[in-house]
Design an enzyme around this catalytic site. Structure first.
Site, short mmCIF file in Angstrom:
data_model
loop_
_atom_site.label_atom_id
_atom_site.label_comp_id
_atom_site.label_asym_id
_atom_site.label_seq_id
_atom_site.Cartn_x
_atom_site.Cartn_y
_atom_site.Cartn_z
N CYS A 110 74.31 12.95 49.40
CA CYS A 110 73.77 12.04 48.39
C CYS A 110 73.57 10.64 48.99
CB CYS A 110 74.70 12.01 47.17
SG CYS A 110 73.91 11.36 45.68
N HIS A 219 75.83 18.06 45.85
CA HIS A 219 77.22 17.75 46.21
C HIS A 219 78.08 18.99 46.46
CE1 HIS A 219 77.23 13.39 45.36
NE2 HIS A 219 76.20 13.71 44.61
N GLU A 221 80.86 19.07 47.90
CA GLU A 221 82.28 18.72 47.76
C GLU A 221 82.76 18.81 46.32
OE1 GLU A 221 79.95 16.64 47.68
OE2 GLU A 221 80.48 14.68 46.87
#
Lengths: 263, 457, 83
Positions: A110, A219, A221
């Protein structure tokens, strides 16, 4: 502050394996938001997360670096525009483009992807989404390049679902660059289904030619732990597709370590 | 973290002596209304009515002080006794929270009324803190920034409790759904809350909305923030410890939120002042995010005795709340405040509602370490004064005393007023009765409907 | 083709977070000479043919009513430029 206890047993890599030695740096700029999530993903993937501060002038002997999402310096000028000048970014750029030995693996997520493009470690740039709105939703991606340090554990063209959340996520590049990316297989992740932001060629993430620097807007994560990931067929928030990004880098590093040991 | 780079930044900071940088108008430019002067000039007319005080309230202030207030004291009382700070007309209702609470209800309560936010035990050594606050009028004037700064304010309350903020919510009330004003206000409010929260990494996890004409021109914009922490991380803001230092950090102080108080120009010699005061406050979520990390680092390293956020009534409120929660008094030099607008008068500095500011109490031994944390995060700060054993809050301007009051909890000394309640025309009850009947084919659902409202988050 | 350029700035008394963030980053990049930064917006309104007084008046109205938020921003310039 005490960290929320880890849920599940993802972090328990067998003692004595090379995995335990992997030190993954996680960069924090003023305004970084997802550094704690990224550090957690590193631990869940079996590595050791090493906090790196933007003003540091050393990489603290890390084996790889994650630049997480957020709004570094508020992103008021342009996303990533100020961050690329941080002292740590110079060290990262040097190590990632080193001619000799194995270049430093770097993942930008990002805002981290935006910083990598501003630092010219990856081609292209991000502009406002074509619909001009902030969007937060689970997003299906196709993994198109499994030879990078960060995607090696995926299977070719594997479909994964991870959260996407941004307002400036539209990937743009000139036609020559797009042609080169497609021709050389440097598109790492591509949006599947409807294009969420108008990105050229549905590009969600790209890699450099050597495969050590990867950037993507969605994302991974945020989809590493059952109960807190993206929705999948086994239940709400159960998706952990993003974890493979972190196990990929750790196994890539273990591979290069054992090669190093054999030499 | 590399100590080398930290030290370099700290030196950069120290080369900018805060006094020279603050850009204050020299004291000589102001007709400073000192305590001494006030005592000697009891007949001087003060603009108490223009500042929103009632005649009996002004009499009460004179009674408490035993003299007329100084211009700066009047400014402080006007904001501390405003509805915004003292809840003088709503405390008769709010009292029910104390009266109706049972032991069963409070068995998990760890911190209750009177602190920056409540704390509830979650078990396993974890606690949750949350606070809800309205930001109605600012949101009506400038919907995006009004709602955004509302989020900023409650998030700072959560930080000052020692918790990491994790989410926000927004219960909202707007006028009739078809009214043009609702169309003007709603989108800005919704995106202001989401935009500011998102810039801090805080998802808006829920809310509710009612449309009713009784909220026409008076929308209710409530913002709620939630934080989590370990039991041992709970912090309360107070200024205990004589000799401890008082420090203001975060954004600079500007003329925000004092538009209505320009009558305090009477403090000034210069007829052209004050320069224009902002009609609204603009939020800076980046500064707020830095403040979050900075405060958590201060708490974690145990470098602060307490942190108080600056909300409504700014420095007035923070100094008095810190002082009244502690055991001693406080002594503050106001010319040390870093300013964004150098034309501000002392009273205006005390009343300013500039966002993204915090006040902390630090022991002298920790001062240097505190400054290192500020330098690391690039946060501006200025040491304003210290905790004393006088039991009084004393504020000076260039060495001259302009405020000298007892440290008694100010807002609670505000006289209660009882607001008249009248049912809206055509209604028999003061309770809102959403009247829009469900209509088919509407994109906006009527109140009470369970339709999806993704456009609200 | 001529165009009308409209410039909008945050009101001087209003906090400008964008300008503030840039101002505090400049010295770290070696730009020492600037004491403050304010960030505004520039709009380019293209016109087919000549810019008439009426078009300019419309641009002024649009600048005041739509391109700027009068609560927090000022229209600092509306002018004609040849593209």
């Amino acid at each position: 502050m005490t960290e929320t206890p880890l849920i599940g047993e993802y972090s328990s890599s067998p003692d004595g394996t090379a995995l335990d030695g992997a030190r993954i740096g996680v960069v924090t700029f003023p305004g970084t938001l997802d550094d704690r999530d990224a550090a957690r993903a590193v631990r869940l993937g079996g590595g050791t997360a090493v906090p790196l501060w933007h003003a540091d002038d050393t990489l603290s002997d890390v084996d790889a670096v994650v630049i997480p999402g957020g709004f570094s310096y508020g992103d008021y000028l342009r996303a990533g525009a100020i961050s690329r000048f941080a002292p740590l970014m110079s060290r990262i750029t040097e190590a990632a483009t080193a001619d000799s030995g194995s270049p430093l693996p770097v993942l930008g997520i990002c805002n981290g992807f935006q910083i990598l493009t501003e630092a010219h470690l990856l081609p292209g740039s991000m502009i406002k989404n074509d619909h001009l709105k902030f969007r937060c939703a689970d997003q299906v991606l196709r993994v198109e390049n499994t030879s990078t340090a960060w995607t090696s554990q995926f299977t070719q063209d594997e479909l994964i679902t991870v959260p996407l959340k941004n307002q400036d996520g539209q990937y743009v590049a000139d036609e020559d660059t797009l042609t080169r990316l497609e021709g050389e297989g440097l598109v790492a992740f591509r949006y599947v289904g409807s294009n969420p932001n108008g990105s050229r060629h549905d590009i969600a993430g790209v890699t450099n030619a050597r495969g050590n620097v990867v950037g993507l807007m969605p994302h991974p994560e945020h989809a590493v732990e059952a109960g807190y990931g993206s929705d999948d067929s086994t239940g709400m928030r159960n998706g952990t597709d993003g974890l493979t990004v972190f196990t990929s880098i750790i196994s890539s590093l273990a591979g290069s370590h054992s090669e190093g040991g054999a030499l | 973290m590399s100590t080398e780079s930290t030290t370099r930044t700290a030196q950069d900071q120290s080369q900018d002596p805060s006094n020279d940088q603050s850009g204050h108008t020299p004291a000589s430019a102001f007709n400073i209304d000192t305590v001494e002067h006030a005592a000697a000039t009891p007949e001087t007319e003060l603009p108490w009515a223009e500042l929103g005080l009632k005649e009996d309230e002004y009499s009460r202030i004179r009674e408490i002080l035993g003299r007329r207030p100084t211009a700066a004291e009047l400014a402080m009382y006007s904001v501390m006794w405003s509805e915004h700070c003292s809840y003088k007309s709503s405390k008769v209702h709010l009292r029910q929270f104390g009266d109706k609470v049972t032991e069963e209800m409070t068995k998990d309560l760890m911190v209750g009324i009177g602190e920056n936010a409540g704390v509830t035990n979650l078990g396993d050594g974890w606690a949750v803190t949350f606070k809800i606050e309205s930001h109605n009028h600012p949101s009506y004037v400038e919907p995006y920034q009004g709602a955004a700064t509302g989020i900023g304010g409650i998030v700072r309350d959560i930080i000052s409790m020692g918790a990491r903020p994790v989410a926000v919510m927004d219960p909202l009330r707007f006028g009739d759904i078809d009214h043009p004003d609702t169309k003007r206000v709603l989108p800005g409010v919704v995106s202001g809350i989401g935009g500011y929260g998102n810039s801090l990494g805080l998802p808006n996890i829920g809310g509710e909305v009612v449309f009713d004409s009784v909220y026409q021109q008076n929308p209710l914009v409530n913002a709620l923030a939630v934080g989590v922490m370990r039991h041992e991380d709970i912090r309360l803001a107070n200024a205990s410890g004589v000799g401890n230092k008082v420090v203001l950090f975060g954004a600079r102080t500007g003329g925000d939120g004092i538009g209505g108080a320009s009558v305090l120009a009477s403090e000034s010699f210069d007829d052209t002042k004050p320069s224009k005061r902002p009609a609204v406050q603009v939020g800076d979520p980046f500064s707020e995010k830095v403040l979050i990390e900075c405060c958590l680092e201060l708490f974690h390293a145990e470098l602060v005795e307490g942190i108080q956020d600056l909300g409504a009534a700014g420095i007035s409120c923070a100094t008095s709340e810190l002082a009244s929660n502690g055991e001693g008094g406080m002594h503050v030099e106001l010319t040390d405040v870093l300013l964004r607008d150098p034309s501000l008068t002392p009273g205006e500095i005390l009343m300013s509602e500039s966002q993204e500011r915090m006040m902390a109490v630090v022991t002298p031994a920790n001062a240097e370490a505190f400054e290192k944390v500020m330098a690391k995060w690039g946060v501006e700060y200025s040491w304003l004064g210290e905790v004393t054993d006088t039991g009084r809050l004393i504020i000076e301007w260039d060495g001259e005393t302009i405020v000298d009051v007892t440290r008694a909890p100010w807002p609670t000394t505000a006289p209660s007023t009882s607001a008249r309640t009248t049912a809206p025309p055509g209604r028999t009850s003061c309770r809102p009765t959403p009247s829009a009947p469900p209509r088919r084919g509407r994109t906006c659902p009527p109140p009470g409907s369970s339709c999806a409202r993704p456009w609200l988050s | 083709m001529p165009r009308i350029v409209v410039e909008v700035m945050p009101k001087p008394e209003i906090l400008d977070p964008q300008g503030k963030a840039i101002a505090s980053a400049l010295p770290h990049l070696g730009f020492q000479d600037f004491s403050a930064v304010r960030q505004g917006k520039r709009f380019e309104l293209s016109v087919d043919g000549e810019v008439t007084d009426e078009a300019l008046a419309q641009a002024r109205k649009a600048a005041e009513e739509m391109l700027s938020n009068p609560v927090i921003e000022d229209v600092v310039d509306v002018r004609v430029e040849d593209a």
